[in-house]
Scaffold this motif. Structure first.
Motif, PDB file in Angstrom:
ATOM      1  N   LEU A  38      93.832  28.934  49.759  1.00 43.17           N
ATOM      2  CA  LEU A  38      93.793  29.350  48.361  1.00 43.17           C
ATOM      3  C   LEU A  38      95.056  28.927  47.617  1.00 43.17           C
ATOM      4  O   LEU A  38      94.992  28.534  46.444  1.00 43.17           O
ATOM      5  N   ALA A  39      96.191  29.008  48.266  1.00 43.05           N
ATOM      6  CA  ALA A  39      97.450  28.631  47.613  1.00 43.05           C
ATOM      7  C   ALA A  39      97.491  27.136  47.356  1.00 43.05           C
ATOM      8  O   ALA A  39      97.944  26.690  46.290  1.00 43.05           O
ATOM      9  N   GLY A  40      97.005  26.351  48.304  1.00 44.43           N
ATOM     10  CA  GLY A  40      97.052  24.902  48.146  1.00 44.43           C
ATOM     11  C   GLY A  40      98.477  24.412  47.983  1.00 44.43           C
ATOM     12  O   GLY A  40      99.352  24.720  48.789  1.00 44.43           O
ATOM     13  N   HIS A  41      98.719  23.675  46.921  1.00 45.98           N
ATOM     14  CA  HIS A  41     100.063  23.147  46.654  1.00 45.98           C
ATOM     15  C   HIS A  41     100.845  24.024  45.680  1.00 45.98           C
ATOM     16  O   HIS A  41     101.948  23.653  45.265  1.00 45.98           O
ATOM     17  N   SER A  42     100.290  25.181  45.329  1.00 39.91           N
ATOM     18  CA  SER A  42     100.966  26.085  44.399  1.00 39.91           C
ATOM     19  C   SER A  42     101.714  27.173  45.162  1.00 39.91           C
ATOM     20  O   SER A  42     101.347  27.515  46.291  1.00 39.91           O
ATOM     21  N   PRO A  43     102.724  27.767  44.557  1.00 44.75           N
ATOM     22  CA  PRO A  43     103.406  28.894  45.197  1.00 44.75           C
ATOM     23  C   PRO A  43     102.471  30.098  45.341  1.00 44.75           C
ATOM     24  O   PRO A  43     101.534  30.278  44.557  1.00 44.75           O
ATOM     25  N   ALA A  44     102.741  30.918  46.334  1.00 47.31           N
ATOM     26  CA  ALA A  44     101.995  32.159  46.557  1.00 47.31           C
ATOM     27  C   ALA A  44     102.961  33.328  46.441  1.00 47.31           C
ATOM     28  O   ALA A  44     104.104  33.253  46.919  1.00 47.31           O
ATOM     29  N   LEU A  45     102.516  34.401  45.814  1.00 52.71           N
ATOM     30  CA  LEU A  45     103.336  35.600  45.646  1.00 52.71           C
ATOM     31  C   LEU A  45     102.752  36.733  46.463  1.00 52.71           C
ATOM     32  O   LEU A  45     101.582  37.093  46.291  1.00 52.71           O
ATOM     33  N   GLU A  46     103.558  37.313  47.376  1.00 49.43           N
ATOM     34  CA  GLU A  46     103.137  38.520  48.090  1.00 49.43           C
ATOM     35  C   GLU A  46     103.782  39.734  47.447  1.00 49.43           C
ATOM     36  O   GLU A  46     105.005  39.817  47.319  1.00 49.43           O
ATOM     37  N   VAL A  47     102.969  40.682  47.060  1.00 45.96           N
ATOM     38  CA  VAL A  47     103.432  41.923  46.449  1.00 45.96           C
ATOM     39  C   VAL A  47     103.610  42.962  47.550  1.00 45.96           C
ATOM     40  O   VAL A  47     102.704  43.186  48.353  1.00 45.96           O
ATOM     41  N   ILE A  56     106.355  35.416  56.232  1.00 42.00           N
ATOM     42  CA  ILE A  56     107.115  34.456  57.029  1.00 42.00           C
ATOM     43  C   ILE A  56     106.193  33.472  57.759  1.00 42.00           C
ATOM     44  O   ILE A  56     106.388  32.253  57.658  1.00 42.00           O
ATOM     45  N   PRO A  57     105.170  33.936  58.504  1.00 44.44           N
ATOM     46  CA  PRO A  57     104.287  32.959  59.138  1.00 44.44           C
ATOM     47  C   PRO A  57     103.520  32.099  58.139  1.00 44.44           C
ATOM     48  O   PRO A  57     103.215  30.928  58.431  1.00 44.44           O
ATOM     49  N   LEU A  58     103.218  32.636  56.953  1.00 44.63           N
ATOM     50  CA  LEU A  58     102.549  31.820  55.941  1.00 44.63           C
ATOM     51  C   LEU A  58     103.495  30.728  55.435  1.00 44.63           C
ATOM     52  O   LEU A  58     103.082  29.568  55.263  1.00 44.63           O
ATOM     53  N   ALA A  59     104.753  31.080  55.218  1.00 49.12           N
ATOM     54  CA  ALA A  59     105.741  30.091  54.773  1.00 49.12           C
ATOM     55  C   ALA A  59     105.959  29.020  55.828  1.00 49.12           C
ATOM     56  O   ALA A  59     106.201  27.846  55.492  1.00 49.12           O
ATOM     57  N   ARG A  60     105.866  29.384  57.090  1.00 49.16           N
ATOM     58  CA  ARG A  60     106.043  28.398  58.170  1.00 49.16           C
ATOM     59  C   ARG A  60     104.901  27.392  58.225  1.00 49.16           C
ATOM     60  O   ARG A  60     105.003  26.382  58.921  1.00 49.16           O
ATOM     61  N   ARG A  61     103.835  27.655  57.482  1.00 44.69           N
ATOM     62  CA  ARG A  61     102.734  26.699  57.368  1.00 44.69           C
ATOM     63  C   ARG A  61     102.949  25.741  56.198  1.00 44.69           C
ATOM     64  O   ARG A  61     102.063  24.955  55.874  1.00 44.69           O
ATOM     65  N   GLY A  62     104.100  25.844  55.573  1.00 41.58           N
ATOM     66  CA  GLY A  62     104.421  24.930  54.486  1.00 41.58           C
ATOM     67  C   GLY A  62     104.110  25.451  53.109  1.00 41.58           C
ATOM     68  O   GLY A  62     104.264  24.718  52.121  1.00 41.58           O
ATOM     69  N   ILE A  63     103.695  26.726  52.990  1.00 41.91           N
ATOM     70  CA  ILE A  63     103.407  27.309  51.690  1.00 41.91           C
ATOM     71  C   ILE A  63     104.702  27.844  51.068  1.00 41.91           C
ATOM     72  O   ILE A  63     105.524  28.460  51.752  1.00 41.91           O
ATOM     73  N   ASP A  64     104.876  27.587  49.788  1.00 43.80           N
ATOM     74  CA  ASP A  64     106.013  28.121  49.048  1.00 43.80           C
ATOM     75  C   ASP A  64     105.721  29.590  48.735  1.00 43.80           C
ATOM     76  O   ASP A  64     104.956  29.898  47.829  1.00 43.80           O
ATOM     77  N   VAL A  65     106.305  30.510  49.503  1.00 46.10           N
ATOM     78  CA  VAL A  65     106.007  31.933  49.382  1.00 46.10           C
ATOM     79  C   VAL A  65     107.145  32.654  48.676  1.00 46.10           C
ATOM     80  O   VAL A  65     108.313  32.505  49.035  1.00 46.10           O
ATOM     81  N   ILE A  66     106.766  33.437  47.679  1.00 46.47           N
ATOM     82  CA  ILE A  66     107.686  34.327  46.984  1.00 46.47           C
ATOM     83  C   ILE A  66     107.318  35.749  47.379  1.00 46.47           C
ATOM     84  O   ILE A  66     106.146  36.131  47.310  1.00 46.47           O
TER      85      ILE A  66
END
Length: 260
Positions: A38-47, A56-66
Motif C-alpha cells: 500500500l505504501a509503495g514509493h510513498s512514506p508511511a505514517l504509523e500512529v 522497524i521491520p517495515l522500514a527494513r523492507r525499504g519503506i520510508d516510515v514515520i
C-alpha cells in the motif's frame, strides 16, 4: 488535541515493560507485505508507533516510515532498537504531524491504536488528519478488535477478556508476585477501562492503566466516510481471511476519495 487516552501514564509506566511483555508478538509477514504494498514509493505514517514493533521491520523492507507517539519514553526504546535511524520519529500526535505538512501515502494504526485515542473528537480527527497528510490520495489501515461482549480478544501475549460489565482475572502468580487484570466495560459510553495490577512483596502495588474507547465496524466506517474515505476492504486477519459476523478482529482499509 488528539492523544492516546492514557497518555499521562502509558508511556513512562509501560515503556520499560512493553518489549518484554510483547517479546513474541512480532508482526506477521503478511502484515508487512500488505503495508509495504500500500505504501509503495510513498512514506508511511504509523500512529502510536511505541517501541517500533511494526515500524522497524517495515522500514527494513525499504519503506520510508514515520512514527509518531506522545510518549518520549517509548520512542527512546525504539531509538535503541533502530541505531541506523531507519524510522523517523516524532514525539507528537497526528494533529501536529498534519500541521507540519508531512505528505504520506499510507497512514496505519495497528493493534487497536484507534481505540486508544481520546474518545469521539480525536477519533474523528484521526481520519481528517490522515486526509490532510495524503493530499490527493492514499490509504488508511486500522487493525481493531470487534467489541463482542463475553469473549476474549485474539491478539497479544495474554489477550484480555472483554466483559459485559466488570471482570477480574489472575494473570500470573509467583513466589512473591501476583498480577491481576481488573476491568470494567461501560457499554453505554463504549469505554473499557483496564488496569493491570501487580502486587509484589515488599514493593507495594504497581498499576498500568489502559482506557479503550472502542467502536463498532460501522462506526469506524462512518468516521472514515465523514473525512472523505471509502472502505475498500475488510478482512478478519492479516492473512486475508474473509470477515464474517463471527470474526473477532478486523483489518479495515480505506482509500481517500480522489476529489478530496
Amino acid at each position: 488535541m488528539t492523544a492516546l487516552s492514557s497518555e499521562s501514564t502509558y508511556g513512562d509506566t509501560f515503556s520499560a515493560e512493553y518489549d518484554r511483555t510483547f517479546a513474541d508478538f512480532e508482526p506477521p509477514a503478511p502484515q508487512l507485505d500488505y503495508l509495504a504494498e500500500l505504501a509503495g514509493h510513498s512514506p508511511a505514517l504509523e500512529v502510536g508507533v511505541g517501541t517500533g514493533r511494526v515500524a522497524i521491520p517495515l522500514a527494513r523492507r525499504g519503506i520510508d516510515v514515520i512514527g509518531v507517539d506522545p510518549s518520549q519514553a517509548m520512542l527512546d526504546v525504539l531509538r535503541s532498537k533502530d541505531p541506523e535511524g531507519l524510522v523517523s520519529t516524532f514525539c507528537e500526535t497526528i494533529d501536529r504531524t498534519a500541521e507540519r505538512g508531512e505528505q504520506v501515502g499510507l497512514v496505519y494504526a495497528p493493534f487497536n491504536v484507534l481505540f486508544l485515542l481520546d474518545q469521539k473528537i480525536a477519533q474523528q480527527r484521526f481520519f481528517h488528519n490522515a486526509a490532510a497528510l495524503m493530499g490527493g490520495g492514499g490509504h488508511v489501515v486500522v487493525e481493531c478488535f470487534v467489541p463482542t461482549q463475553q469473549t476474549r480478544l485474539v491478539d497479544g501475549p495474554n489477550p484480555a477478556f472483554f466483559p459485559a460489565s466488570k471482570h477480574v482475572e489472575v494473570r500470573s502468580i509467583g513466589l512473591d508476585t501476583v498480577t491481576l487484570l481488573v476491568s470494567e466495560n461501560d457499554s453505554s459510553s463504549q469505554v473499557w477501562q483496564l488496569n493491570e495490577v501487580t502486587l509484589r512483596h515488599g514493593q507495594g502495588v504497581h498499576i498500568v492503566p489502559s482506557t479503550i474507547a472502542y467502536l463498532t465496524c460501522e462506526q469506524i466506517d462512518d468516521l472514515a466516510a465523514a473525512a472523505g474515505f471509502s472502505r475498500v476492504s475488510r478482512t478478519a486477519d492479516w492473512n486475508g481471511h474473509a470477515f464474517t459476523n463471527q470474526s473477532r478482529k478486523h483489518i479495515s482499509t480505506y482509500a481517500l476519495n480522489k476529489e478530496i
